[in-house]
Enzyme design. Structure first.
Site, PDB file in Angstrom:
ATOM      1  N   ARG A 190      -9.006  -2.457 -18.499  1.00 32.70           N
ATOM      2  CA  ARG A 190      -9.583  -3.448 -17.566  1.00 32.70           C
ATOM      3  C   ARG A 190      -8.915  -3.354 -16.194  1.00 32.70           C
ATOM      4  O   ARG A 190      -9.426  -3.887 -15.215  1.00 32.70           O
ATOM      5  CB  ARG A 190      -9.421  -4.865 -18.115  1.00 32.70           C
TER       6      ARG A 190
ATOM      7  N   ARG B  55      -8.620  -1.732 -13.198  1.00 34.77           N
ATOM      8  CA  ARG B  55      -9.518  -0.742 -12.606  1.00 34.77           C
ATOM      9  C   ARG B  55      -8.924   0.013 -11.447  1.00 34.77           C
ATOM     10  O   ARG B  55      -9.382   1.091 -11.098  1.00 34.77           O
ATOM     11  CB  ARG B  55     -10.792  -1.456 -12.094  1.00 34.77           C
TER      12      ARG B  55
ATOM     13  N   ARG C 116       0.696  -8.230 -17.460  1.00 30.09           N
ATOM     14  CA  ARG C 116       0.714  -7.995 -18.907  1.00 30.09           C
ATOM     15  C   ARG C 116       2.080  -8.152 -19.554  1.00 30.09           C
ATOM     16  O   ARG C 116       2.163  -8.239 -20.786  1.00 30.09           O
ATOM     17  CB  ARG C 116       0.154  -6.588 -19.202  1.00 30.09           C
TER      18      ARG C 116
ATOM     19  N   SER D 208       0.826  -1.218   0.000  1.00 24.29           N
ATOM     20  CA  SER D 208       0.000   0.000   0.000  1.00 24.29           C
ATOM     21  C   SER D 208       0.854   1.259   0.000  1.00 24.29           C
ATOM     22  O   SER D 208       0.440   2.285  -0.548  1.00 24.29           O
ATOM     23  CB  SER D 208      -0.977  -0.008   1.177  1.00 24.29           C
TER      24      SER D 208
ATOM     25  N   GLN E  12      -8.807   8.688 -22.790  1.00 23.56           N
ATOM     26  CA  GLN E  12      -8.517   8.131 -24.115  1.00 23.56           C
ATOM     27  C   GLN E  12      -9.122   8.973 -25.223  1.00 23.56           C
ATOM     28  O   GLN E  12     -10.226   9.527 -25.075  1.00 23.56           O
ATOM     29  CB  GLN E  12      -9.090   6.705 -24.178  1.00 23.56           C
ATOM     30  N   LEU E  13      -8.417   9.028 -26.333  1.00 28.06           N
ATOM     31  CA  LEU E  13      -8.894   9.735 -27.525  1.00 28.06           C
ATOM     32  C   LEU E  13     -10.322   9.303 -27.864  1.00 28.06           C
ATOM     33  O   LEU E  13     -10.623   8.115 -27.884  1.00 28.06           O
ATOM     34  CB  LEU E  13      -7.955   9.398 -28.692  1.00 28.06           C
TER      35      LEU E  13
END
Ligand SMILES: Cc1cc2nc3c(=O)[nH]c(=O)nc-3n(C[C@H](O)[C@H](O)[C@H](O)COP(=O)(O)OP(=O)(O)OC[C@H]3O[C@@H](n4cnc5c(N)ncnc54)[C@H](O)[C@@H]3O)c2cc1C
Length: 298
Positions: free
Chosen positions: A106, A108, A248, A82, A115-116
């Site tokens: 995704r 969150r 990712r 934290s 975002q454009l």
């Protein structure tokens, strides 16, 4: 060359990070009998993480050896994640596809995107992101169009049409044809988008010019594919960034978002090595890079 714009890798811009206010830190230390404490943190974010962690145990008067690197290393070991949320970074990312951005948003918690808009912004000249797996084919096809294309054959659909008439020996290999098909598909998508905007802009009567164009674009974007390029402003705290990198930049992630996660780690490790320097690259069977760390899930 093909008449569309393509993108082969993302671009990252680290446009913002934090600042420590030394006078206020000193005032706090004075008020708590810890005057003179200092840190060798390479960045404000890392310094703030250390201050937050030390505040929990009021440990300003008894720093262990090893400075900020050791301090943050210990936080990772004991998974006191934290406190990493106090380091915040602002990045602009361009050159990613809408499918990549869909996966990105995704996440969150602790990761805020702007975002454009495909409703406000005209996409009639939008670029397309080549999926990493198809990059050799698309590159070969673009070379083929550039060097061997017939006169006026600067569109992949046209070249594809022409070469399909060629004898087997003269016809380009399967890779070039696959690349031409990909490019021709995107040319068709863009043309469809333009046609829908034009038609809808004249058909939609309600609202002023801006509202009509927005309504036309929001419907016409249905003709644009997942690989349409987008741009996104990301604010993320270090804990969220680490979670994102771990999920990712893993071997299991989609190739495009993995490439993005690897690039984000490189940018963040460049400015905040104590927070992000523990990832090591692993080369996957296809030659691309994944990242691993001994401190996952902090
Ligand atoms: C390899 C891979 C394949 C994937 N495939 C798919 C797929 O096929 N389909 C699909 O829909 N998604 C898929 N995803 C996306 C995945 O399910 C997550 O939505 C995404 O990775 C974000 O992870 P997260 O929820 O941990 O992150 P965040 O949303 O940032 O959340 C961070 C952490 O906060 C906690 N948290 C957040 N929200 C809640 C909540 N509501 N309740 C309790 N705890 C919460 C959890 O501990 C979570 O790990 C895939 C992801 C990866 C990496």
């Amino acid at each position: 060359m093909s008449g569309i714009r393509i993108v082969t890798e993302p671009a990252l811009y680290l446009v913002g990070r934090q600042e420590v206010v030394p006078g206020e830190v000193a005032r706090f230390l004075d008020d708590h009998g810890a005057s003179g404490w200092d840190t060798d943190a390479p960045s404000a974010g890392e310094g703030l993480v250390e201050i937050a962690g030390r505040l929990c145990y009021l440990s300003f008067r008894s720093p262990r050896p090893g400075g900020n690197a050791a301090y943050i290393g210990h936080i990772k070991e004991v998974k006191h994640g934290s406190v990493l949320e106090h380091a915040v970074f602002n990045l602009i990312v361009t050159g990613i596809s809408r499918s990549c951005s869909h996966e990105l948003v995704r996440h969150r918690v602790g990761l805020s995107p702007s975002q454009l808009s495909q409703r406000y912004v005209d996409e009639s000249d939008v670029a397309f992101v080549v999926p990493p797996a198809l990059l050799p084919e698309v590159t070969a096809a673009r070379d083929f169009i550039g060097h061997d294309g017939p006169d006026g054959g600067n569109h992949a659909w046209f070249v594809l049409d022409v070469v399909s008439e060629w004898d087997d020996e003269a016809r380009p290999g399967d890779g070039v044809v696959a690349g031409l098909r990909w490019l021709a598909g995107r040319e068709a998508d863009l043309e469809e988008y333009g046609r829908h905007v034009e038609y809808l802009a004249s058909r939609i009567a309600a609202g002023d010019r801006t509202a009509r164009r927005k309504a036309a674009r929001e419907a016409a974007r249905s003709a644009l594919p997942n690989c349409t390029e987008t741009k996104i402003f990301l604010t993320m705290n270090a804990r969220a960034a680490r979670h994102f990198i771990e999920l990712r930049a893993s071997a299991h992630a989609d190739a495009e978002i993995r490439r993005l996660a690897v690039a984000i780690q490189a940018v963040l490790a460049g400015v905040a090595p104590n927070l992000f320097g523990d990832y090591r690259p692993v080369t996957l069977p296809d030659g691309s890079t994944a990242l691993e760390t001994d401190h996952a899930g902090v």
